[in-house]
Enzyme design. Structure first.
Site, PDB file in Angstrom:
ATOM      1  N   CYS A 243      37.229  38.980  39.985  1.00  0.00           N
ATOM      2  CA  CYS A 243      36.389  40.072  40.506  1.00  0.00           C
ATOM      3  C   CYS A 243      37.022  40.676  41.758  1.00  0.00           C
ATOM      4  CB  CYS A 243      34.971  39.585  40.793  1.00  0.00           C
ATOM      5  SG  CYS A 243      34.818  38.525  42.246  1.00  0.00           S
TER       6      CYS A 243
ATOM      7  N   CYS B 163      33.108  36.783  37.055  1.00  0.00           N
ATOM      8  CA  CYS B 163      34.433  36.493  37.609  1.00  0.00           C
ATOM      9  C   CYS B 163      34.932  35.134  37.132  1.00  0.00           C
ATOM     10  CB  CYS B 163      34.356  36.522  39.135  1.00  0.00           C
ATOM     11  SG  CYS B 163      35.899  36.057  39.949  1.00  0.00           S
TER      12      CYS B 163
ATOM     13  N   CYS C   1      35.016  32.889  40.918  1.00  0.00           N
ATOM     14  CA  CYS C   1      33.757  32.530  41.595  1.00  0.00           C
ATOM     15  C   CYS C   1      32.581  32.447  40.633  1.00  0.00           C
ATOM     16  CB  CYS C   1      33.452  33.514  42.720  1.00  0.00           C
ATOM     17  SG  CYS C   1      32.920  35.161  42.156  1.00  0.00           S
TER      18      CYS C   1
ATOM     19  N   ASP D 143      86.289  10.369  33.891  1.00  0.00           N
ATOM     20  CA  ASP D 143      86.944   9.439  34.809  1.00  0.00           C
ATOM     21  C   ASP D 143      88.010  10.171  35.617  1.00  0.00           C
ATOM     22  OD1 ASP D 143      85.377   7.382  33.867  1.00  0.00           O
ATOM     23  OD2 ASP D 143      86.856   6.711  32.398  1.00  0.00           O
TER      24      ASP D 143
END
Length: 486
Positions: A36, A83, A86, A303
């Site tokens: 939102c 939203c 929230c 090596d």
């Protein structure tokens, strides 16, 4: 898009908020994921009261942004009802019960929300001359907020960091002592633990102080700490530190010498070998990038007495806190400096600046890659045409290898199954007991042991297949297959 913009008072608030809003593409992303507008304000650090109390819908917000030439924001969004962060709390959207047992109904405006609370107070006949407001939200909102922040940090954060560290030694030391005393008293109350007051307060990190403060209730806090805080006679000290996250330079290296180790090799303060691939490449990279240091990563290793030829071995140089982001020209300069050195010990190709994902791709590809070798082999009897036919006919040969005797002092004693995909024989002119063995193997195969058998710890081996003694005299890596570094 609605034809009328936001109300004058809301438009004024939006004008004040606009400098703090994130870039247009970020707003676009947040709206498309169901965040939102008030959560966008909150996450942007906008505190203007009008932005949260004035009626504000998505069309007003979009109209405002387009009016101010933010053309990257499009109006083709589905209107957000609830939203995703929230869950409607900041928009005063919720479902309420007017009384116990009654059906829930939805409230969608601030005015309705206030009236609903006022009706409850009147219905229960409270006499009040003021009030305090307590709000409890479900933990999922905190989780939603954290998820969005983590996603934002990952996708939007800059690799260059400026850290401001404020300190106030006098008051901080007092706080640390008080926290320690409080912690010790709680331990004594429980009858457990040792008295830690002798511990130096300076050893307490800021994080541990924060955690300790969170555990102290308001009543204990007021009895142990100065409320309100005392006056101070000096401000905080500020230290500014700049730091860049590591940058990665990828490529393939060639090693032409049989006296150069891959990484720096020091035993009892004595260097083993003439130099190392790590230093010869890393120091040249560091010189151009001006970093604090570097780490050298490669897709496997050879090596010290083994050359790396052909297309080269993939590698990454991780430059720590690089001051310079090297350009294409500077990358070419690094390659030229390495390839044109006087001793010609190593060379590099396909040098390029890459992202951090290259490290994971190299690790993943390392386990799956195939490697090709050329080995000079001696056997204790003449090599026959049947021997050549026998070896070259073997495809995807399963080989069991115990940890080689030569590395048992530093590696776990394990038994591994590896695959020899194919072998080819190249005769050496003028001899029947020496030949070049070309072979393609699974990553991690011990080639030296595959030739001589390692006292039976690798089976089958060239020696066991031919029924004679076999020794490897020289070994070259001729190809490491990994497409990302081509």
């Amino acid at each position: 898009m609605t034809s009328s913009g936001p109300a004058p008072e809301l438009k004024t608030a939006l004008i004040k908020a606009k400098p703090f809003l994130p870039p247009c593409h970020v707003i676009h992303h947040l709206l498309s994921t169901g965040v939102c507008i008030r959560c966008i304000f909150r996450l942007s650090g906008i505190h203007d009261r009008d932005c949260y109390t004035s009626p504000l819908d998505q069309s007003h917000f979009m109209f405002f942004l387009e009016e101010h030439n933010d053309n990257d924001i499009k109006s083709n969004f589905t209107t957000i009802t609830y939203c995703s962060i929230c869950l409607g709390v900041l928009c005063s959207v919720c479902c309420v019960q007017e009384k116990t047992g009654a059906a829930f109904k939805e409230i969608t405006s601030v005015n309705d929300f206030v009236l609903f609370i006022s009706d409850i107070i009147k219905r229960e006949e409270y006499q009040i001359d003021g009030f305090s407001l307590e709000v409890s939200v479900p933990p999922v909102i905190v989780a939603n907020d954290r998820a969005l922040r983590l996603q934002s940090v990952e996708s939007l954060s800059s690799p260059f960091h400026i850290r401001l560290t404020y300190s106030h030694s006098e008051t901080s030391q007092k706080l640390q002592s008080l926290v320690l005393n409080c912690r010790d008293s709680k331990k004594r109350e429980r009858g457990s633990g040792e008295n830690g007051s002798s511990k130096k307060a300076s050893n307490e990190s800021d994080a541990s102080i924060y955690r300790a403060l969170d555990l102290i209730g308001d009543h204990d806090f007021c009895t142990r700490f100065l409320v309100p805080p005392g006056k101070v006679d000096k401000p905080c000290q500020l230290v500014v530190a700049c730091h860049r996250t590591p940058i990665y330079i990828a490529g393939r290296y060639l090693k032409y010498s049989r006296n150069v180790s891959q990484s720096r090799w020091i035993i009892d303060d004595e260097r083993m070998g003439e130099a190392s691939v790590e230093e010869l490449i890393g120091e040249n990279v560091l010189q151009i990038c001006r970093g604090d240091g570097y780490k050298f990563h490669s897709a496997g290793r050879e090596d010290i007495d083994v050359r790396m030829l052909g297309s080269g071995r993939p590698f990454l140089v991780e430059v720590l806190n690089s001051r310079i982001l090297p350009s294409y020209t500077e990358i070419e300069q690094i390659a030229d400096n390495i390839n044109n050195s006087d001793k010609k010990l190593v060379g590099v190709g396909n040098l390029k600046l890459v992202g951090a994902e290259a490290w994971n791709m190299m690790r993943e590809g390392e386990a799956e890659k195939q490697k090709e070798y050329a080995a000079l082999v001696w056997i204790s009897r003449p090599l026959t045409d049947d021997d050549v036919s026998n070896l070259t006919s073997l495809k995807d040969l399963d080989v069991s290898q115990k940890t080689p005797i030569r590395v048992l002092h530093r590696r776990s004693p394990l038994e591994r199954s590896k695959i020899i995909h194919w072998m080819k024989i190249e005769n050496v002119e003028g001899t029947t007991q020496y030949f070049l063995l070309h072979l393609c193997t699974q990553a991690g195969t011990y080639i030296k042991e595959f030739v001589h058998g390692d006292l039976g710890r690798t089976h089958p081996s060239i020696g066991s297949i031919l029924g004679c003694r076999a020794e490897i005299l020289q070994l070259d890596v001729t190809d490491v297959k990994m497409d990302y570094f081509d």
